[in-house]
Design a protein around this motif. Structure first.
Motif, PDB file in Angstrom:
ATOM      1  N   ILE A  78      70.972  55.074  28.195  1.00 20.84           N
ATOM      2  CA  ILE A  78      70.460  53.627  27.705  1.00 20.84           C
ATOM      3  C   ILE A  78      68.807  53.139  27.651  1.00 20.84           C
ATOM      4  O   ILE A  78      68.784  52.980  27.421  1.00 20.84           O
ATOM      5  CB  ILE A  78      71.458  51.860  28.929  1.00 20.84           C
ATOM      6  N   GLU A  79      68.353  53.326  29.159  1.00 19.33           N
ATOM      7  CA  GLU A  79      67.157  53.911  28.496  1.00 19.33           C
ATOM      8  C   GLU A  79      66.190  54.962  28.184  1.00 19.33           C
ATOM      9  O   GLU A  79      65.630  54.222  27.631  1.00 19.33           O
ATOM     10  CB  GLU A  79      66.697  54.372  30.768  1.00 19.33           C
ATOM     11  N   ALA A  80      66.726  55.622  27.928  1.00 18.53           N
ATOM     12  CA  ALA A  80      66.775  56.192  27.244  1.00 18.53           C
ATOM     13  C   ALA A  80      66.249  56.060  25.961  1.00 18.53           C
ATOM     14  O   ALA A  80      66.160  56.736  24.572  1.00 18.53           O
ATOM     15  CB  ALA A  80      67.482  57.543  26.514  1.00 18.53           C
ATOM     16  N   CYS A  81      67.162  55.082  25.548  1.00 20.28           N
ATOM     17  CA  CYS A  81      68.152  54.112  23.671  1.00 20.28           C
ATOM     18  C   CYS A  81      66.929  53.658  23.142  1.00 20.28           C
ATOM     19  O   CYS A  81      66.706  53.021  22.572  1.00 20.28           O
ATOM     20  CB  CYS A  81      69.503  53.875  23.344  1.00 20.28           C
ATOM     21  N   MET A  82      65.862  53.117  24.351  1.00 16.88           N
ATOM     22  CA  MET A  82      64.766  52.387  24.253  1.00 16.88           C
ATOM     23  C   MET A  82      63.744  52.791  24.092  1.00 16.88           C
ATOM     24  O   MET A  82      62.306  52.997  24.411  1.00 16.88           O
ATOM     25  CB  MET A  82      64.226  51.119  25.562  1.00 16.88           C
ATOM     26  N   VAL A 140      63.692  46.435  16.474  1.00 11.52           N
ATOM     27  CA  VAL A 140      63.782  44.760  17.700  1.00 11.52           C
ATOM     28  C   VAL A 140      62.744  44.226  17.267  1.00 11.52           C
ATOM     29  O   VAL A 140      63.013  42.976  16.877  1.00 11.52           O
ATOM     30  CB  VAL A 140      64.014  45.461  19.043  1.00 11.52           C
ATOM     31  N   THR A 141      61.197  44.907  17.041  1.00  9.48           N
ATOM     32  CA  THR A 141      60.162  44.056  16.835  1.00  9.48           C
ATOM     33  C   THR A 141      60.824  43.259  15.629  1.00  9.48           C
ATOM     34  O   THR A 141      60.360  42.076  15.382  1.00  9.48           O
ATOM     35  CB  THR A 141      58.887  44.543  16.335  1.00  9.48           C
ATOM     36  N   ASP A 142      61.646  44.067  13.971  1.00  9.51           N
ATOM     37  CA  ASP A 142      61.329  43.760  12.947  1.00  9.51           C
ATOM     38  C   ASP A 142      62.005  42.281  12.958  1.00  9.51           C
ATOM     39  O   ASP A 142      62.637  41.167  12.746  1.00  9.51           O
ATOM     40  CB  ASP A 142      61.851  44.718  12.314  1.00  9.51           C
ATOM     41  N   ARG A 143      63.407  42.700  13.714  1.00  8.90           N
ATOM     42  CA  ARG A 143      64.434  41.658  13.718  1.00  8.90           C
ATOM     43  C   ARG A 143      63.754  40.558  14.972  1.00  8.90           C
ATOM     44  O   ARG A 143      64.230  39.773  14.741  1.00  8.90           O
ATOM     45  CB  ARG A 143      65.723  41.951  15.225  1.00  8.90           C
ATOM     46  N   PHE A 144      63.398  40.360  15.400  1.00 13.40           N
ATOM     47  CA  PHE A 144      62.831  38.847  16.276  1.00 13.40           C
ATOM     48  C   PHE A 144      61.813  38.310  15.172  1.00 13.40           C
ATOM     49  O   PHE A 144      62.122  36.977  14.724  1.00 13.40           O
ATOM     50  CB  PHE A 144      61.676  39.503  16.927  1.00 13.40           C
ATOM     51  N   ASN A 145      61.124  39.287  14.437  1.00 12.03           N
ATOM     52  CA  ASN A 145      59.808  38.056  12.793  1.00 12.03           C
ATOM     53  C   ASN A 145      60.799  38.109  11.857  1.00 12.03           C
ATOM     54  O   ASN A 145      60.732  36.352  11.635  1.00 12.03           O
ATOM     55  CB  ASN A 145      59.278  39.667  12.326  1.00 12.03           C
ATOM     56  N   SER A 161      58.055  48.366  27.736  1.00 14.95           N
ATOM     57  CA  SER A 161      57.953  47.767  26.896  1.00 14.95           C
ATOM     58  C   SER A 161      57.630  46.309  26.688  1.00 14.95           C
ATOM     59  O   SER A 161      57.258  45.715  27.707  1.00 14.95           O
ATOM     60  CB  SER A 161      59.566  47.230  26.455  1.00 14.95           C
ATOM     61  N   GLU A 162      56.708  45.429  25.764  1.00 18.18           N
ATOM     62  CA  GLU A 162      55.849  44.448  25.263  1.00 18.18           C
ATOM     63  C   GLU A 162      57.410  43.091  25.794  1.00 18.18           C
ATOM     64  O   GLU A 162      57.066  41.859  25.979  1.00 18.18           O
ATOM     65  CB  GLU A 162      55.578  43.752  24.301  1.00 18.18           C
ATOM     66  N   LEU A 164      62.849  50.086  19.214  1.00 13.46           N
ATOM     67  CA  LEU A 164      62.066  48.911  19.900  1.00 13.46           C
ATOM     68  C   LEU A 164      61.206  48.461  18.536  1.00 13.46           C
ATOM     69  O   LEU A 164      60.749  47.573  18.627  1.00 13.46           O
ATOM     70  CB  LEU A 164      61.133  48.649  21.382  1.00 13.46           C
ATOM     71  N   ALA A 165      61.215  49.223  17.735  1.00 13.65           N
ATOM     72  CA  ALA A 165      60.087  48.996  15.932  1.00 13.65           C
ATOM     73  C   ALA A 165      61.389  48.035  15.857  1.00 13.65           C
ATOM     74  O   ALA A 165      60.814  46.597  15.545  1.00 13.65           O
ATOM     75  CB  ALA A 165      59.628  50.475  15.562  1.00 13.65           C
TER      76      ALA A 165
END
Length: 83
Positions: free
Chosen positions: A49-53, A61-66, A10-11, A58-59
């Motif tokens: 848990i790893e499969a959930c990433m 998650v990116t929206d939430r970080f923004n 992941s980034e 993650l898209a």
């Protein structure tokens, strides 16, 4: 809190921890952080848990970080801290 490992691919820096009968997923991006908790009896293995990433998560998650960045920047401007 016990560190288990970093989750690759992941980034973001994604750390997996265990504390109080919960797995804690900590996702970091610069000065922002998202934390997700799941009871350890809800999953069979850490691999679940790893499969959930996945890409869709993650898209989001990116929206939430923004959104976090925009909310904080707006507050700084509104309170004359950031010009």
């Amino acid at each position: 809190m016990r560190y288990i490992k970093d989750l690759p691919g992941s980034e973001y820096k994604i750390g997996l921890y265990q504390w109080n009968n919960k797995y804690i997923i900590k996702i970091e991006s610069g000065m922002y952080e998202q934390t997700y908790k799941i009871d350890d009896y809800e999953i069979q293995s850490q691999e679940e848990i790893e499969a959930c990433m996945d890409e869709a998560f993650l898209a989001a998650v990116t929206d939430r970080f923004n959104a976090m960045h925009n909310d904080f920047s707006d507050s700084l401007r509104r309170n004359n801290i950031l010009f």
